[in-house]
Design a protein around this motif. Sequence first.
Motif, PDB file in Angstrom:
ATOM      1  N   THR A 198       0.694  -1.214   0.023  1.00 26.73           N
ATOM      2  CA  THR A 198      -0.104  -0.086  -0.012  1.00 26.73           C
ATOM      3  C   THR A 198       0.737   1.308  -0.118  1.00 26.73           C
ATOM      4  O   THR A 198       1.815   1.333   0.664  1.00 26.73           O
ATOM      5  CB  THR A 198      -0.971  -0.089   1.182  1.00 26.73           C
ATOM      6  OG1 THR A 198      -1.895  -1.059   1.141  1.00 26.73           O
ATOM      7  CG2 THR A 198      -1.838   1.271   1.452  1.00 26.73           C
ATOM      8  N   ILE A 199       0.525   2.417  -0.866  1.00 29.09           N
ATOM      9  CA  ILE A 199       1.229   3.446  -0.910  1.00 29.09           C
ATOM     10  C   ILE A 199       0.122   4.537  -1.049  1.00 29.09           C
ATOM     11  O   ILE A 199      -0.721   4.780  -1.646  1.00 29.09           O
ATOM     12  CB  ILE A 199       1.985   3.440  -2.171  1.00 29.09           C
ATOM     13  CG1 ILE A 199       2.903   2.181  -2.497  1.00 29.09           C
ATOM     14  CG2 ILE A 199       3.017   4.826  -2.467  1.00 29.09           C
ATOM     15  CD1 ILE A 199       3.408   1.983  -3.853  1.00 29.09           C
ATOM     16  N   THR A 200       0.524   5.818  -0.093  1.00 32.07           N
ATOM     17  CA  THR A 200      -0.168   6.596   0.195  1.00 32.07           C
ATOM     18  C   THR A 200       0.609   8.170  -0.226  1.00 32.07           C
ATOM     19  O   THR A 200       1.558   8.033  -0.208  1.00 32.07           O
ATOM     20  CB  THR A 200      -0.849   6.775   1.707  1.00 32.07           C
ATOM     21  OG1 THR A 200       0.524   7.090   2.420  1.00 32.07           O
ATOM     22  CG2 THR A 200      -1.516   5.520   1.952  1.00 32.07           C
ATOM     23  N   PHE A 201      -0.271   8.979  -0.610  1.00 33.60           N
ATOM     24  CA  PHE A 201       0.187  10.295  -1.017  1.00 33.60           C
ATOM     25  C   PHE A 201      -0.847  11.425  -0.944  1.00 33.60           C
ATOM     26  O   PHE A 201      -2.108  11.072  -0.512  1.00 33.60           O
ATOM     27  CB  PHE A 201       0.959  10.241  -2.476  1.00 33.60           C
ATOM     28  CG  PHE A 201       0.002   9.505  -3.389  1.00 33.60           C
ATOM     29  CD1 PHE A 201      -1.009  10.062  -3.980  1.00 33.60           C
ATOM     30  CD2 PHE A 201       0.252   7.971  -3.636  1.00 33.60           C
ATOM     31  CE1 PHE A 201      -1.855   9.467  -4.855  1.00 33.60           C
ATOM     32  CE2 PHE A 201      -0.638   7.290  -4.514  1.00 33.60           C
ATOM     33  CZ  PHE A 201      -1.461   8.241  -5.080  1.00 33.60           C
ATOM     34  N   THR A 202      -0.438  12.513  -1.200  1.00 34.85           N
ATOM     35  CA  THR A 202      -1.378  13.520  -0.964  1.00 34.85           C
ATOM     36  C   THR A 202      -2.511  13.497  -2.208  1.00 34.85           C
ATOM     37  O   THR A 202      -2.093  13.294  -3.278  1.00 34.85           O
ATOM     38  CB  THR A 202      -0.819  15.001  -1.439  1.00 34.85           C
ATOM     39  OG1 THR A 202       0.486  15.163  -0.263  1.00 34.85           O
ATOM     40  CG2 THR A 202      -1.831  16.265  -1.164  1.00 34.85           C
ATOM     41  N   PRO A 203      -3.616  13.668  -1.726  1.00 34.18           N
ATOM     42  CA  PRO A 203      -4.718  13.389  -2.948  1.00 34.18           C
ATOM     43  C   PRO A 203      -4.455  14.412  -4.005  1.00 34.18           C
ATOM     44  O   PRO A 203      -4.085  15.514  -3.952  1.00 34.18           O
ATOM     45  CB  PRO A 203      -6.011  13.953  -2.087  1.00 34.18           C
ATOM     46  CG  PRO A 203      -5.657  13.755  -0.797  1.00 34.18           C
ATOM     47  CD  PRO A 203      -4.442  14.010  -0.525  1.00 34.18           C
ATOM     48  N   VAL A 204      -4.673  13.652  -5.304  1.00 39.19           N
ATOM     49  CA  VAL A 204      -4.645  14.516  -6.463  1.00 39.19           C
ATOM     50  C   VAL A 204      -5.630  14.207  -7.478  1.00 39.19           C
ATOM     51  O   VAL A 204      -6.086  12.748  -7.608  1.00 39.19           O
ATOM     52  CB  VAL A 204      -3.074  14.209  -7.011  1.00 39.19           C
ATOM     53  CG1 VAL A 204      -3.069  12.756  -7.261  1.00 39.19           C
ATOM     54  CG2 VAL A 204      -2.882  15.076  -8.168  1.00 39.19           C
ATOM     55  N   SER A 205      -6.098  15.077  -8.170  1.00 40.69           N
ATOM     56  CA  SER A 205      -6.817  14.784  -9.364  1.00 40.69           C
ATOM     57  C   SER A 205      -6.413  14.492 -10.704  1.00 40.69           C
ATOM     58  O   SER A 205      -5.373  15.306 -11.147  1.00 40.69           O
ATOM     59  CB  SER A 205      -7.878  15.929  -9.567  1.00 40.69           C
ATOM     60  OG  SER A 205      -8.911  15.772 -10.755  1.00 40.69           O
ATOM     61  N   LEU A 206      -6.558  13.484 -11.229  1.00 39.21           N
ATOM     62  CA  LEU A 206      -6.059  13.019 -12.409  1.00 39.21           C
ATOM     63  C   LEU A 206      -6.551  12.357 -13.434  1.00 39.21           C
ATOM     64  O   LEU A 206      -7.586  11.444 -12.844  1.00 39.21           O
ATOM     65  CB  LEU A 206      -4.384  12.403 -12.203  1.00 39.21           C
ATOM     66  CG  LEU A 206      -4.365  11.640 -11.159  1.00 39.21           C
ATOM     67  CD1 LEU A 206      -4.869   9.899 -11.281  1.00 39.21           C
ATOM     68  CD2 LEU A 206      -2.807  11.269 -10.747  1.00 39.21           C
ATOM     69  N   ARG A 207      -6.422  12.057 -14.581  1.00 38.78           N
ATOM     70  CA  ARG A 207      -6.733  10.998 -15.516  1.00 38.78           C
ATOM     71  C   ARG A 207      -5.997   9.599 -15.860  1.00 38.78           C
ATOM     72  O   ARG A 207      -6.629   8.455 -16.165  1.00 38.78           O
ATOM     73  CB  ARG A 207      -7.000  11.574 -16.935  1.00 38.78           C
ATOM     74  CG  ARG A 207      -8.322  12.616 -17.105  1.00 38.78           C
ATOM     75  CD  ARG A 207      -8.291  12.846 -18.674  1.00 38.78           C
ATOM     76  NE  ARG A 207      -9.429  13.826 -18.864  1.00 38.78           N
ATOM     77  CZ  ARG A 207      -9.286  15.096 -18.776  1.00 38.78           C
ATOM     78  NH1 ARG A 207      -8.028  15.802 -18.526  1.00 38.78           N
ATOM     79  NH2 ARG A 207     -10.476  15.856 -18.999  1.00 38.78           N
ATOM     80  N   LYS A 208      -4.621   9.926 -15.471  1.00 42.51           N
ATOM     81  CA  LYS A 208      -4.066   8.607 -15.574  1.00 42.51           C
ATOM     82  C   LYS A 208      -2.826   8.575 -14.632  1.00 42.51           C
ATOM     83  O   LYS A 208      -2.244   9.603 -14.225  1.00 42.51           O
ATOM     84  CB  LYS A 208      -3.223   8.390 -16.872  1.00 42.51           C
ATOM     85  CG  LYS A 208      -2.423   7.235 -17.190  1.00 42.51           C
ATOM     86  CD  LYS A 208      -2.195   7.151 -18.555  1.00 42.51           C
ATOM     87  CE  LYS A 208      -1.196   5.900 -19.124  1.00 42.51           C
ATOM     88  NZ  LYS A 208      -0.889   6.060 -20.553  1.00 42.51           N
TER      89      LYS A 208
END
Length: 230
Positions: A198-208
Motif C-alpha cells: 500500500t502506498i499513500t500520498f497527497t490526494p490528486v485529481s488526474l486521468r492517468k
Amino acid sequence: MMIWQASARARWTLIAAVAGSVLLIGLTVLALRPDREPPPLAFAEPWSPPSAAEPATFPAEPADPSVLPISPQSTAPASATGTRPPATRRPTTRPPAPTTRPTTPPPAAPNLSLRGDGEADGSTKAEGRSFKDVRDGSLSTFWSPVGVTGEVSIKWPVPVTVSRIRIREAPGGGRIGAWQVRNHDTNAVLAAGSGAGTITFTPVSLRKITFVIRGADGTPRVAEYETFAR
C-alpha cells in the motif's frame, strides 16, 4: 391514844396510795400489751438472672389514651383525622450505566481501477501477459514486463481523485524493489520507495496514474493494481 390513832391513819393512807399505784401500773401494762404476737419478718429470696428458655418479663406500663401508636413503617405525623399518611421513600439516584454501542466499521473504499470506464496500459509486457489483468479483480492473473523494469498505468476518461494505491504481487515472480508513482498527466512524482504493497500520498485529481518499477530481483508479477480516493 390520840398519837396512836394518827399513826394508824397515816399507815392506812400510805397503804392505800401504794395499792392505788400498783393498780394503776397494772392497768397500764394491760392496756399496752398487744392482743396477738407480731408476724415473723419475711426476707426476699436472693435474685437470680432469667434463663434463656424463660425470658424476663416486665410489667407493661398502662397505655396513655392520648398517645397514638406509631407504626414501624412510618414516622410521619398523624393527620387531623387520626390517620397517618403513607411513608414516602426517598428516591435513589444512580448514575446511568454506560452503554456500549457496537462500532460499525466504515465501508471499504471502492477500488477505482474496477470502474466500468477504467482502462490499463503500460510500457512493455511479457509474452502471453495483458495489461487488463491488473484490474480484473483476480489474483490468479497478472501482468509482467519484459525484464525486471517496466511501467503499468490505470486511466479514466474523466479526472478522478486518488490518494492511495495498492500493488498486489502474484506468487512465483521476482520481488519488486525500487519504484515510483507518477501523475501521468503532469509527469509529477507522487511517491517513491521500495517493495510492493500500500502506498499513500497527497490526494490528486488526474486521468492517468502510473506505477514505475525501477528494479526487481527477477521478473515481477503484478496481479492487481488497485486505486482509491481515500
